[in-house]
Write a protein that holds these residues in place. Structure first.
Motif, mmCIF file in Angstrom:
data_model
loop_
_atom_site.group_PDB
_atom_site.id
_atom_site.type_symbol
_atom_site.label_atom_id
_atom_site.label_comp_id
_atom_site.label_asym_id
_atom_site.label_seq_id
_atom_site.Cartn_x
_atom_site.Cartn_y
_atom_site.Cartn_z
ATOM 1 N N LEU A 152 15.779 68.895 52.904
ATOM 2 C CA LEU A 152 15.790 68.556 54.334
ATOM 3 C C LEU A 152 15.093 67.221 54.588
ATOM 4 O O LEU A 152 15.515 66.449 55.448
ATOM 5 C CB LEU A 152 15.144 69.679 55.151
ATOM 6 N N HIS A 153 14.035 66.961 53.844
ATOM 7 C CA HIS A 153 13.328 65.679 53.939
ATOM 8 C C HIS A 153 14.307 64.527 53.639
ATOM 9 O O HIS A 153 14.398 63.564 54.392
ATOM 10 C CB HIS A 153 12.153 65.698 52.951
ATOM 11 N N GLU A 154 15.058 64.670 52.565
ATOM 12 C CA GLU A 154 16.004 63.607 52.194
ATOM 13 C C GLU A 154 17.136 63.512 53.211
ATOM 14 O O GLU A 154 17.604 62.425 53.521
ATOM 15 C CB GLU A 154 16.568 63.849 50.784
ATOM 16 N N PHE A 155 17.564 64.651 53.723
ATOM 17 C CA PHE A 155 18.626 64.624 54.735
ATOM 18 C C PHE A 155 18.163 63.872 55.972
ATOM 19 O O PHE A 155 18.935 63.155 56.612
ATOM 20 C CB PHE A 155 19.059 66.050 55.102
ATOM 21 N N CYS A 156 16.890 64.025 56.298
ATOM 22 C CA CYS A 156 16.311 63.315 57.441
ATOM 23 C C CYS A 156 16.420 61.802 57.237
ATOM 24 O O CYS A 156 16.746 61.069 58.169
ATOM 25 C CB CYS A 156 14.860 63.735 57.628
ATOM 26 N N HIS A 157 16.183 61.328 56.028
ATOM 27 C CA HIS A 157 16.342 59.900 55.745
ATOM 28 C C HIS A 157 17.784 59.475 55.980
ATOM 29 O O HIS A 157 18.050 58.412 56.526
ATOM 30 C CB HIS A 157 15.963 59.577 54.296
ATOM 31 N N PHE A 158 18.693 60.302 55.558
ATOM 32 C CA PHE A 158 20.110 59.990 55.781
ATOM 33 C C PHE A 158 20.390 59.849 57.275
ATOM 34 O O PHE A 158 21.040 58.919 57.737
ATOM 35 C CB PHE A 158 21.006 61.081 55.176
ATOM 36 N N PHE A 192 15.570 55.595 48.975
ATOM 37 C CA PHE A 192 14.294 56.086 49.489
ATOM 38 C C PHE A 192 13.744 57.106 48.509
ATOM 39 O O PHE A 192 14.406 58.098 48.223
ATOM 40 C CB PHE A 192 14.465 56.794 50.841
ATOM 41 N N TYR A 193 12.553 56.853 48.038
ATOM 42 C CA TYR A 193 11.955 57.805 47.108
ATOM 43 C C TYR A 193 11.105 58.810 47.856
ATOM 44 O O TYR A 193 10.479 58.485 48.849
ATOM 45 C CB TYR A 193 11.118 57.084 46.052
ATOM 46 N N ARG A 194 11.092 59.982 47.348
ATOM 47 C CA ARG A 194 10.394 61.082 47.987
ATOM 48 C C ARG A 194 8.880 60.938 47.825
ATOM 49 O O ARG A 194 8.145 61.637 48.423
ATOM 50 C CB ARG A 194 10.878 62.400 47.354
ATOM 51 N N ARG A 195 8.349 60.078 47.033
ATOM 52 C CA ARG A 195 6.972 59.972 46.613
ATOM 53 C C ARG A 195 6.934 60.136 45.106
ATOM 54 O O ARG A 195 7.711 60.890 44.598
ATOM 55 C CB ARG A 195 6.070 61.092 47.205
ATOM 56 N N ARG A 209 7.626 56.909 58.270
ATOM 57 C CA ARG A 209 8.944 57.454 57.959
ATOM 58 C C ARG A 209 8.817 58.692 57.076
ATOM 59 O O ARG A 209 9.521 59.681 57.266
ATOM 60 C CB ARG A 209 9.743 56.358 57.244
ATOM 61 N N GLU A 210 7.911 58.628 56.126
ATOM 62 C CA GLU A 210 7.704 59.774 55.239
ATOM 63 C C GLU A 210 7.105 60.963 55.994
ATOM 64 O O GLU A 210 7.528 62.101 55.805
ATOM 65 C CB GLU A 210 6.790 59.385 54.067
ATOM 66 N N ARG A 211 6.120 60.670 56.847
ATOM 67 C CA ARG A 211 5.505 61.740 57.656
ATOM 68 C C ARG A 211 6.550 62.392 58.535
ATOM 69 O O ARG A 211 6.598 63.604 58.689
ATOM 70 C CB ARG A 211 4.384 61.161 58.535
HETATM 71 ZN ZN LIG Z 1 10.971 60.335 51.933
#
Ligand SMILES: [Zn+2]
Length: 161
Positions: A73-79, A92-95, A113-115
């Motif tokens: 879901l985190h990655e989908f949010c970036h999309f 975008f890397y997840r960390r 953006r990550e938060r």
């Molecule tokens: Zn991220």
């Protein structure tokens, strides 16, 4: 928070913050937007990228359960919110990202953006009605869920959702 466009989110997940978004919902949304999801052994939890006109979400194949869904879901949010111009390649890397290599302003943008992507994932997994329901349950044995609930309460304080 310029980011939290609830209407944009609800175009994809109409019941965002009403009922939990499941793994099935994630797969359906990816199919709808033609996002290619790959599960591979990675050194990070996940990342998303755009390459030669296609969107990709990559998820560490070692992840399971809440951690898997949170990353997806985190990655989908970036999309949904962070994808730049359609013609650009990006990743975008997840960390962990390389904190020292980015300038301060850029660093703040990346961190916000990550938060936000983490908050999005938590709200999706634990909508308010679910959080209220869990408040009446004994979670002392379920450390992972308890920790998620605690983080979700912080998100509520920070984003008002
Ligand atoms: Zn991220």
């Amino acid at each position: 928070m310029k980011h939290f466009s609830l209407s944009r989110i609800r175009e994809v997940f109409p019941e965002f913050n009403k009922r939990p978004i499941t793994e099935n919902d994630f797969w359906r949304a990816c199919k709808r937007f033609r996002i290619i999801v790959k599960q591979l052994p990675l050194s990070v939890d996940g990342y998303c990228e755009r390459r030669r006109g296609r969107y990709y979400i990559l998820i560490n194949s070692r992840l399971t359960g809440y951690k898997w869904l949170h990353t997806a879901l985190h990655e989908f949010c970036h999309f949904l919110f962070d994808a730049p111009d359609q013609n650009e390649n990006y990743v975008f890397y997840r960390r962990p990202y390389d904190r020292d290599s980015i300038r301060d302003g850029m660093k703040r943008t990346v961190e916000a953006r990550e938060r936000f992507a983490d908050a999005f994932a938590l709200i999706a997994m634990l909508p308010m009605p679910e959080l209220e329901r869990l408040a009446h349950e004994d979670l002392t044995e379920n450390h992972e869920l308890l920790r998620l609930c605690q983080e979700r309460i912080k998100v509520r304080a920070d984003y008002g959702l």
